[in-house]
Design a protein around this motif. Structure first.
Motif, PDB file in Angstrom:
ATOM      1  N   GLY A  89      11.399 -16.587  14.007  1.00  0.00           N
ATOM      2  CA  GLY A  89      12.638 -16.629  13.241  1.00  0.00           C
ATOM      3  C   GLY A  89      13.213 -15.287  12.883  1.00  0.00           C
ATOM      4  N   ASN A  90      13.177 -14.335  13.838  1.00  0.00           N
ATOM      5  CA  ASN A  90      13.770 -13.015  13.636  1.00  0.00           C
ATOM      6  C   ASN A  90      15.020 -12.867  14.506  1.00  0.00           C
ATOM      7  N   HIS A  91      15.929 -11.944  14.108  1.00  0.00           N
ATOM      8  CA  HIS A  91      17.210 -11.808  14.792  1.00  0.00           C
ATOM      9  C   HIS A  91      17.571 -10.333  14.960  1.00  0.00           C
ATOM     10  N   SER A  92      18.184  -9.994  16.094  1.00  0.00           N
ATOM     11  CA  SER A  92      18.616  -8.614  16.340  1.00  0.00           C
ATOM     12  C   SER A  92      19.588  -8.611  17.519  1.00  0.00           C
ATOM     13  N   PHE A  93      19.965  -7.406  17.963  1.00  0.00           N
ATOM     14  CA  PHE A  93      20.740  -7.247  19.185  1.00  0.00           C
ATOM     15  C   PHE A  93      19.842  -7.053  20.395  1.00  0.00           C
ATOM     16  N   ILE A  94      18.656  -6.472  20.182  1.00  0.00           N
ATOM     17  CA  ILE A  94      17.719  -6.197  21.268  1.00  0.00           C
ATOM     18  C   ILE A  94      16.295  -6.343  20.725  1.00  0.00           C
ATOM     19  N   GLY A  95      15.452  -7.094  21.447  1.00  0.00           N
ATOM     20  CA  GLY A  95      14.098  -7.332  20.973  1.00  0.00           C
ATOM     21  C   GLY A  95      14.062  -8.182  19.728  1.00  0.00           C
ATOM     22  N   GLY A  96      14.467  -9.451  19.850  1.00  0.00           N
ATOM     23  CA  GLY A  96      14.588 -10.295  18.668  1.00  0.00           C
ATOM     24  C   GLY A  96      13.331 -10.361  17.824  1.00  0.00           C
ATOM     25  N   PHE A 114       5.557 -15.696  20.177  1.00  0.00           N
ATOM     26  CA  PHE A 114       6.947 -15.327  19.909  1.00  0.00           C
ATOM     27  C   PHE A 114       7.765 -16.617  19.945  1.00  0.00           C
ATOM     28  N   SER A 115       8.294 -17.037  18.815  1.00  0.00           N
ATOM     29  CA  SER A 115       8.995 -18.321  18.770  1.00  0.00           C
ATOM     30  C   SER A 115      10.234 -18.247  17.884  1.00  0.00           C
ATOM     31  N   ASN A 116      11.276 -18.928  18.341  1.00  0.00           N
ATOM     32  CA  ASN A 116      12.499 -19.089  17.546  1.00  0.00           C
ATOM     33  C   ASN A 116      13.141 -17.774  17.124  1.00  0.00           C
ATOM     34  N   ASN A 117      12.989 -16.754  17.960  1.00  0.00           N
ATOM     35  CA  ASN A 117      13.694 -15.492  17.735  1.00  0.00           C
ATOM     36  C   ASN A 117      14.989 -15.508  18.549  1.00  0.00           C
ATOM     37  N   SER A 118      15.986 -14.764  18.104  1.00  0.00           N
ATOM     38  CA  SER A 118      17.272 -14.829  18.793  1.00  0.00           C
ATOM     39  C   SER A 118      18.020 -13.514  18.732  1.00  0.00           C
ATOM     40  N   LEU A 119      18.969 -13.371  19.653  1.00  0.00           N
ATOM     41  CA  LEU A 119      19.823 -12.191  19.725  1.00  0.00           C
ATOM     42  C   LEU A 119      21.260 -12.566  19.438  1.00  0.00           C
ATOM     43  N   VAL A 120      21.970 -11.640  18.816  1.00  0.00           N
ATOM     44  CA  VAL A 120      23.402 -11.776  18.591  1.00  0.00           C
ATOM     45  C   VAL A 120      24.107 -10.897  19.621  1.00  0.00           C
ATOM     46  N   PRO A 121      25.094 -11.412  20.362  1.00  0.00           N
ATOM     47  CA  PRO A 121      25.739 -10.610  21.406  1.00  0.00           C
ATOM     48  C   PRO A 121      26.309  -9.306  20.889  1.00  0.00           C
ATOM     49  N   SER A 122      26.099  -8.249  21.663  1.00  0.00           N
ATOM     50  CA  SER A 122      26.653  -6.930  21.369  1.00  0.00           C
ATOM     51  C   SER A 122      26.766  -6.199  22.694  1.00  0.00           C
ATOM     52  N   PHE A 123      26.884  -4.882  22.658  1.00  0.00           N
ATOM     53  CA  PHE A 123      26.921  -4.128  23.906  1.00  0.00           C
ATOM     54  C   PHE A 123      25.568  -4.163  24.621  1.00  0.00           C
ATOM     55  N   ILE A 124      24.488  -4.228  23.849  1.00  0.00           N
ATOM     56  CA  ILE A 124      23.137  -4.339  24.396  1.00  0.00           C
ATOM     57  C   ILE A 124      22.506  -5.579  23.781  1.00  0.00           C
ATOM     58  N   TYR A 125      22.111  -6.503  24.623  1.00  0.00           N
ATOM     59  CA  TYR A 125      21.489  -7.719  24.081  1.00  0.00           C
ATOM     60  C   TYR A 125      20.471  -8.233  25.078  1.00  0.00           C
TER      61      TYR A 125
END
Length: 204
Positions: A89-96, A114-125
């Motif tokens: 359950g972690n979030h980032s742009f790169i390496g959730g 590693f479960s339920n981690n996600s990325l938010v779209p950006s220039f690097i994702y």
């Protein structure tokens, strides 16, 4: 044992190793409280980093650096070992879930979930579950579970990059991960080195 809330930072300035070991991965929990990445380790001057028996959860670096919601580890010529941890359950742009980088050292990622981690779209994702990078060293990713991670770009479960090093990806399970572009399960990228992809399971 216990749940510890906050965003933790370590910056090494001399040639020392760092070891962080929890009592039990299910009961020693680092919670980022949705504010920033949970744990940032810059040990570029050090020799070895060990992280073991911890849960990283609720990290969100999208309003800060965008790197690694759960754990970020950087070293230069030293080695990194991340073992028996949970990234959920972690979030980032790169390496959730986690991001580990080294120049010519060794990175070992083993027996983690590693479960339920996600990325938010950006220039690097890239790297919904994990982003792992070395220029000329050795990467070993073995006996991990990557499940239900979402990569907004490439590498829903994991993105592993090596310039001219060696990558051993062995006995991992990649299940129900998603990405908008390439490598929903795992994306491997290497220039002139070697990839050993052995006995892994990839399912949707």
């Amino acid at each position: 044992t216990g749940t510890y809330y906050g965003n933790f930072t370590f910056t090494g300035t001399d040639n020392r190793s760092l070891t962080i070991i929890g009592a039990n991965k299910d009961t020693t929990i680092l919670n980022g409280n949705g504010n920033d990445m949970v744990l940032y380790i810059d040990n570029t001057a050090g020799t070895h980093v060990t992280v073991q028996n911890l849960t990283f959860t609720n990290g969100d670096s999208t309003s800060a650096t965008g790197l690694a919601g759960g754990l970020y580890v950087a070293t230069s010529t030293g080695s990194v070992s991340i073992t028996n941890c949970i990234f959920n359950g972690n979030h980032s742009f790169i390496g959730g879930g986690a991001m580990a980088t080294t120049d010519s050292g060794a990175i070992t990622i083993s027996h983690n979930t590693f479960s339920n981690n996600s990325l938010v779209p950006s220039f690097i994702y890239a790297g919904g579950g994990a982003f792992i990078l070395t220029n000329s060293g050795l990467i070993t990713v073995e006996n991990n579970i990557f499940t239900n991670n979402i990569g907004a770009g490439i590498g829903g479960g994991a993105l592993i990059i090596s310039g001219n090093g060696i990558v051993n990806c062995i006995n991992n399970v990649f299940s129900n991960n998603q990405s908008d572009l390439d490598g929903s399960g795992v994306e491997l990228s290497i220039d002139t080195g070697i990839i050993n992809f052995i006995n892994n399971t990839i399912t949707n």
